[in-house]
Design a protein around this motif. Structure first.
Motif, short mmCIF file in Angstrom:
data_model
loop_
_atom_site.label_atom_id
_atom_site.label_comp_id
_atom_site.label_asym_id
_atom_site.label_seq_id
_atom_site.Cartn_x
_atom_site.Cartn_y
_atom_site.Cartn_z
N VAL A 131 -23.78 27.38 -15.80
CA VAL A 131 -24.32 26.96 -14.50
C VAL A 131 -23.71 27.86 -13.44
CG1 VAL A 131 -24.48 25.10 -12.82
CG2 VAL A 131 -24.57 24.58 -15.28
N ILE A 161 -23.37 28.89 -9.59
CA ILE A 161 -23.56 28.40 -8.22
C ILE A 161 -23.22 29.52 -7.26
CG2 ILE A 161 -22.83 26.69 -6.51
CD1 ILE A 161 -22.15 24.82 -8.82
N ILE A 204 -19.04 26.49 -15.63
CA ILE A 204 -19.61 26.55 -14.29
C ILE A 204 -19.05 27.79 -13.61
CG2 ILE A 204 -19.84 25.36 -12.07
CD1 ILE A 204 -19.15 22.76 -13.59
N GLN A 224 -25.45 35.68 -14.66
CA GLN A 224 -26.43 34.66 -15.02
C GLN A 224 -26.57 34.57 -16.54
OE1 GLN A 224 -27.79 32.69 -12.82
NE2 GLN A 224 -27.39 33.73 -10.89
N ARG A 236 -13.57 21.19 -18.62
CA ARG A 236 -14.76 21.99 -18.32
C ARG A 236 -14.30 23.30 -17.68
NH1 ARG A 236 -20.04 20.05 -17.20
NH2 ARG A 236 -21.46 21.84 -17.19
N GLN A 295 -19.65 24.44 -21.63
CA GLN A 295 -20.72 24.60 -20.64
C GLN A 295 -20.07 25.01 -19.32
OE1 GLN A 295 -22.37 20.57 -21.12
NE2 GLN A 295 -24.25 21.53 -21.86
#
Length: 286
Positions: free
Chosen positions: A102, A104, A82, A97, A21, A80
């Motif tokens: 995702v 954070i 992060i 964004q 990931r 995907q």
């Protein structure tokens, strides 16, 4: 992405399996905070392979757009990603964004809470979060790093009486990284000393550190783990053999027990965990 950013991006990327990931640590300053906090969160998911990319000094919208394109590439390839961000600018953060990622934000929620608690608004100055803050504390840490380098692997006996802790262990048990972490993160004066064949047989601690027994802390590991680590350095040698590793660890642990030296097994602990145990056991404060 400009050439400076590209170089930093490439240098801080880790080689991971294709199924890993993707995790981006994006900062408007050095990236240390983003990587530290993000990694602390990811540590709670040890079974998930992570491909880490730390990207510091993203302090312009254009720079953020370049990172966004990299994020989009990962998404386009079916990933995907992060994104862990320590970015104060709303405009820069907005560029990160990317739909499918995702994001954070490691600062915003806490800064809002502090605004409420302190009754004032945050500064908009970029990178201020990462500033030195206490200059004396900063220089204390730099002095500690210099001390750690001078006293690494028993290179110097000078000033051992000023050490906060002296880490002793057989070779490749984790002395040096733990020493440097304690120095850099907490400003502690840490020396380390390797236990070698020349130090045995003996009932007492090696002469170099025996006068400072109360400051000593020992490390050990498992014979198999030590053999694996040593094999990477000197493959198929007596130094890395399982028999030699077993002997050295047994002698070291016996030495610790005879002399009342506290010690821990480093085989399953991170540098951060070992440092925390040492500080707690030795009643040390930064």
């Amino acid at each position: 992405m400009n050439s400076i950013t590209t170089g930093l991006f490439a240098a801080s990327s880790e080689t991971e399996p294709p199924s890993a990931r993707a995790a981006f640590f994006v900062s408007d300053s050095t990236g240390i905070t983003a990587e530290t906090l993000g990694s602390a969160l990811l540590a709670n998911f040890p079974g998930v392979p992570i491909a880490r990319q730390t990207i510091p000094f993203i302090d312009t919208v254009d720079g953020a757009r370049a990172i966004a394109r990299d994020i989009q590439e990962v998404i386009g390839a079916g990933g995907q990603p992060i994104v862990f961000a320590t970015v104060k600018s709303v405009a820069i953060l907005g560029q990160l964004q990317v739909p499918g990622a995702v994001v954070i934000d490691l600062l915003s929620g806490h800064l809002t809470e502090l605004e409420d608690a302190l009754g004032t608004t945050r500064s908009e100055q970029l990178g201020q979060f990462h500033g030195v803050g206490d200059i004396e504390r900063y220089f204390a840490r730099m002095r500690a790093v210099e001390y750690a380098i001078e006293h690494d692997d028993g290179q110097s006996r000078r000033g051992l009486d000023t050490a906060d802790v002296i880490i002793i262990a057989p070779s490749r048990c984790g002395k040096t990284p733990t020493t440097m972490y304690l120095a850099l993160q907490y400003g502690l004066l840490v020396a380390n000393y390797p236990l070698t064949d020349d130090d045995f047989p003996t009932e007492d601690l090696p002469r170099t550190v025996n006068a400072h027994a109360s400051k000593c802390f020992g490390l050990t590991t498992t014979p198999l783990r030590l053999s694996q680590v040593r094999h990477e350095r000197r493959p198929n040698s007596a130094y890395s053999s399982l028999a030699q590793c077993t002997l050295e660890l047994r002698r070291a642990e016996d030495l610790y027990r005879r002399n009342g030296v506290r010690f821990l097994n480093s085989s399953t602990k991170s540098v951060e965990e070992m440092s925390a145990v040492i500080m707690q056991s030795m009643h040390l404060r930064s």
